[in-house]
Design an enzyme around this catalytic site. Structure first.
Site, PDB file in Angstrom:
ATOM      1  N   ARG A 117     -49.748 -30.563   1.729  1.00  0.00           N
ATOM      2  CA  ARG A 117     -49.171 -30.643   3.063  1.00  0.00           C
ATOM      3  C   ARG A 117     -47.872 -31.435   2.975  1.00  0.00           C
ATOM      4  O   ARG A 117     -47.718 -32.322   2.129  1.00  0.00           O
ATOM      5  CB  ARG A 117     -50.148 -31.341   4.019  1.00  0.00           C
ATOM      6  CG  ARG A 117     -49.666 -31.324   5.468  1.00  0.00           C
ATOM      7  CD  ARG A 117     -50.488 -32.227   6.372  1.00  0.00           C
ATOM      8  NE  ARG A 117     -49.855 -32.326   7.680  1.00  0.00           N
ATOM      9  CZ  ARG A 117     -50.117 -33.257   8.581  1.00  0.00           C
ATOM     10  NH1 ARG A 117     -51.033 -34.190   8.317  1.00  0.00           N
ATOM     11  NH2 ARG A 117     -49.493 -33.282   9.743  1.00  0.00           N
ATOM     12  N   HIS A 118     -46.929 -31.096   3.839  1.00  0.00           N
ATOM     13  CA  HIS A 118     -45.659 -31.830   3.862  1.00  0.00           C
ATOM     14  C   HIS A 118     -45.892 -33.319   4.114  1.00  0.00           C
ATOM     15  O   HIS A 118     -46.923 -33.731   4.652  1.00  0.00           O
ATOM     16  CB  HIS A 118     -44.750 -31.262   4.950  1.00  0.00           C
ATOM     17  CG  HIS A 118     -45.348 -31.326   6.325  1.00  0.00           C
ATOM     18  ND1 HIS A 118     -45.394 -32.479   7.073  1.00  0.00           N
ATOM     19  CD2 HIS A 118     -45.954 -30.379   7.078  1.00  0.00           C
ATOM     20  CE1 HIS A 118     -45.992 -32.252   8.218  1.00  0.00           C
ATOM     21  NE2 HIS A 118     -46.351 -30.978   8.263  1.00  0.00           N
ATOM     22  N   GLY A 119     -44.914 -34.106   3.770  1.00  0.00           N
ATOM     23  CA  GLY A 119     -45.011 -35.549   3.976  1.00  0.00           C
ATOM     24  C   GLY A 119     -44.765 -35.939   5.428  1.00  0.00           C
ATOM     25  O   GLY A 119     -44.612 -35.095   6.319  1.00  0.00           O
TER      26      GLY A 119
ATOM     27  N   ALA B 139     -48.903 -35.632   4.049  1.00  0.00           N
ATOM     28  CA  ALA B 139     -48.863 -35.484   2.587  1.00  0.00           C
ATOM     29  C   ALA B 139     -50.230 -35.253   1.961  1.00  0.00           C
ATOM     30  O   ALA B 139     -50.403 -35.419   0.754  1.00  0.00           O
ATOM     31  CB  ALA B 139     -48.175 -36.688   1.922  1.00  0.00           C
TER      32      ALA B 139
END
Length: 488
Positions: A66-68, A399
């Site tokens: 997952r994105h930060g 994240a």
């Protein structure tokens, strides 16, 4: 001395000591901010002893990241002025109106922190959901950590030289060039926060100057964003009228919590839920943006009130992206097939890393049957669910990442093994041995998904079945990989 210890609670009662966020050195409630929880606060701490499998050598990795940490949506950024108004009202309640409550009041240090709060004016609506500097550090840090434990699989040099095959073979295998001819394969969705997360991750692996490049993003990203193209999934009632989420918001526990928060802040009436949510979101985001500091807005809530909010979020994600509706387990069919396909093949890429979103991570875990509770989460059973497995704060922080590591164990009868990590913590499955799973068991466990035509498995996409979808597709891609492997 014993008498003194017995008298301390009475002294505190007489003094009227209330909870003070500034004096709480543990602040365990910051681990309960659901999908807005800071990764550094909840990441696993046992990987030092979990990654090493005696007699086995790590060979391949598959990663969904997952994105930060990101900025909030435009609506919240535009509401910063309202947060400033609420701050002034709270300070006025305490200093002018003198409506400070008799119990559970803000301590003077917390009140001062709130009084000094200012919104970061550099955050503007055009930057909505952008990755923050902390978010960049999150991804760069996870890359460095996994590289430290798996240097043989994650070398520090990026090499995109593909296998040297004849021109005619290149034409035949053009479809597979992005899949099989690179030691690394990276892919991200079409957003700023996942694009920058990919760059941060590759910087962590290869340094700030590198030539790493992602796979081209398709027009319809059915692999990383299947939920965007599935109407039946969109139609699921996970937080509307009659949902468990909506029932929870009408329960006395919820309404009393909103009343108690309002009283704690000196109001003689119950604040609108939107105002309380704004303060809570300010707390969660600011804490995630600067992990080593605390948000003044977190002072507004007692730890037990945060637990009430966390359960509301867990209900939303359980029914929206988890086990609430059985068919949701079928949604991420392609991603599970991608995992099984890449880890089954003996050739490159040795590392596959996808950079996506919260829904992608949660529906992946659901498809794999991980973090499933024996009793479904409902509005009426929050008291008995304090030890639930489905805690979005722990499984889906900013994240958040799911990593599968494939091992070769020459001395074993079943020499292929795998360990699944969730946020740097080995996933414990009852059909595996202390986190170590036989690859043959993995293939059997997920056989139904591996053999499915994902276009029909849950949502019919209308397009032709893609190569790699279902068992025939797996055979085709595996055959192509073997030929390339033999030619190399």
């Amino acid at each position: 001395m014993r008498l003194l210890l017995l008298l301390l609670p009475l002294v505190a009662l007489v003094r009227g000591d209330d909870y003070c966020f500034a004096q709480d050195t543990s602040r365990l409630q910051t681990r309960q901010f659901s999908s807005k929880t800071a990764y550094q606060i909840v990441k696993g701490s046992d990987i030092d002893r979990q990654y090493l499998v005696p007699g086995c050598e790590p060979k391949k990795m598959w990663i969904f990241h997952r994105h930060g940490t990101r900025l909030p949506k435009k609506s919240m950024i535009n509401n910063a002025a309202r947060a400033a108004e609420l701050r002034d009202l709270i300070v006025n309640n305490y200093k002018v109106a003198k409506t400070k409550p008799d119990t559970d009041a803000l301590c003077s240090t917390d009140l001062l922190a709130l009084q000094m709060w200012r919104w970061n004016a550099s955050i503007t609506p055009d930057q909505e959901e952008y990755l923050t500097s902390q978010g960049y550090d999150d991804l760069r840090g996870t890359a460095k950590l996994y590289q430290r434990y798996y240097p043989g699989v994650l070398p520090k040099e990026y090499n995109d030289t593909y296998y040297q095959v004849g021109r005619s073979w290149k034409l035949i295998f053009k479809t597979f060039s992005n899949i099989w001819c690179y030691p690394f394969q990276f892919r991200h969705t079409d957003t700023q926060r996942t694009t920058e997360s990919f760059r941060a991750f590759t910087e962590g692996l290869f340094g700030s100057v590198n030539t790493a490049h992602p796979v081209e993003i398709p027009k319809e990203d059915l692999l990383l964003r299947p939920y965007d193209y599935c109407q039946s999934y969109k139609d699921l009632n996970y937080k509307g009228e009659g949902s468990e989420y909506e029932k929870y918001h009408k329960a006395s526990l919820w309404t009393n919590t909103l009343k108690d928060i309002s009283t704690r802040l000196g109001f003689q009436y119950t604040l609108e839920e939107e105002d309380i949510k704004l303060m809570y979101d300010m707390c969660r985001y600011e804490q995630a943006w600067q992990v080593d500091r605390s948000s003044a807005w977190c002072t507004a809530f007692l730890p037990e009130q945060v637990s009430v909010f966390e359960y509301a979020e867990d209900l939303k994600y359980y029914w929206g992206s988890g086990y609430g509706f059985p068919e949701t387990a079928r949604l991420n069919c392609r991603l599970v097939q991608d995992l099984l396909t890449h880890l089954s093949n003996p050739v490159s890429p040795h590392v596959v890393a996808h950079f996506g979103h919260s829904t992608g991570l949660l529906t992946l875990l659901t498809a794999l049957g991980m973090r499933k509770d024996d009793i479904p989460l409902r509005a009426d059973n929050s008291d008995s669910q304090s030890s639930r497995r489905w805690k979005s704060s722990l499984i889906d922080p900013f994240a958040g990442n799911f990593v599968a590591v494939k091992y070769d164990c020459p001395a074993e009868l079943d020499r292929e093994k795998v360990v699944f990590f969730l946020n740097q913590d080995a996933v414990q499955l009852d059909w595996c041995s202390v986190g170590l799973c036989k690859w043959s068991d993995v293939l059997e466990k997920y056989k139904a998904i591996s053999e499915a035509d994902c276009g029909d498995y849950y949502c019919r996409t209308g397009g032709a079945p893609s190569l790699g979808s279902g068992f025939p597709g797996l055979l085709a891609t595996a055959l192509a990989a073997i030929i390339v492997y033999l030619m190399h």
